[in-house]
Design a protein around this motif. Structure first.
Motif, short mmCIF file in Angstrom:
data_model
loop_
_atom_site.label_atom_id
_atom_site.label_comp_id
_atom_site.label_asym_id
_atom_site.label_seq_id
_atom_site.Cartn_x
_atom_site.Cartn_y
_atom_site.Cartn_z
N LEU A 144 0.86 -1.19 0.00
CA LEU A 144 0.00 0.00 0.00
C LEU A 144 0.89 1.24 0.00
N GLU B 14 -1.61 -1.21 -3.96
CA GLU B 14 -2.74 -0.40 -3.54
C GLU B 14 -2.28 1.05 -3.34
N ASP C 236 -3.65 4.84 -1.66
CA ASP C 236 -4.63 5.40 -0.74
C ASP C 236 -4.29 6.86 -0.47
N CYS D 296 -5.22 -1.75 -6.89
CA CYS D 296 -6.11 -1.72 -5.73
C CYS D 296 -6.29 -0.26 -5.35
N ASP E 248 0.00 -7.13 -6.02
CA ASP E 248 -1.11 -6.23 -5.76
C ASP E 248 -0.55 -4.94 -5.18
#
Length: 200
Positions: free
Chosen positions: A115, A149, A151, A169, A147
């Motif tokens: 992330l 991500e 944010d 993501c 994956d």
């Protein structure tokens, strides 16, 4: 590489790392009774090991911790997360070099998601930091099936930057819940990421 967009994203935030507390295990447990959706937990805490068992028992699907707080015990943490049936992920703040997560992505006991924070963690509604996209590009180049991500500050005006960099993501809060037509915003962002993925 799989595309994730429509799912619950739950933040468990504690004052040890950022100043406010949002959602914890009781909420996850309540939601799990009503859905099979992927419940993704981002822990902005200094002691993530303390929450693994509780969140696993509550029905969390993903457990993402911060590299800044887990440099010394990440292998134990990842192993424990997996033992509770959750997908381990690692997050990094804007000021943390992307290279710090590389050791967590290699070997048998690796995380399965990274992330990249595109705002300073802790509060919603902040402005997207496009300079963080170099981290996404570097991760996508080095780990093609990972994956990734993103944010922070994602919406109609910023989704293309994240998608074209290689994020699959997407975390969107204010831009969805503050929109007059949330379904339209979700659809727009979903299609942006799907189009970009065809190029990878």
């Amino acid at each position: 590489m799989q595309f994730f967009f429509t799912r619950y994203l739950l933040f468990f935030i504690c004052s040890h790392f950022v100043p406010n507390l949002t959602i914890g295990a009781p909420v996850i447990q309540s939601l799990r009774k009503h859905t099979n959706a992927y419940l993704d937990c981002h822990l902005m805490v200094t002691n993530p090991l303390d929450y693994v068992e509780t969140l696993g028992a509550a029905g969390a699907s993903g457990f993402t911790f911060h590299v800044e707080t887990s440099r010394d015990n990440w292998q134990e943490l990842v192993q424990m997360i997996k033992s509770k049936g959750m997908k381990p992920g690692v997050s990094l703040k804007p000021g943390t070099p992307v290279e710090e997560v590389y050791p967590l992505l290699e070997g048998e006991n690796s995380v399965e998601l990274v992330l990249v924070m595109t705002v300073e963690p802790g509060f919603g509604g902040q402005k997207f930091m496009p300079e963080m996209m170099h981290k996404v590009r570097e991760l996508r180049k080095k780990y093609p099936s990972l994956d990734i991500e993103v944010d922070g500050g994602l919406g109609a005006s910023t989704i293309e930057l994240a998608a074209s960099a290689g994020a699959n993501c997407i975390v969107a809060g204010s831009s969805v819940f503050g929109a007059s037509d949330p379904a339209h915003v979700i659809s727009l962002m979903r299609h942006s990421v799907e189009r970009a993925q065809n190029g990878f």
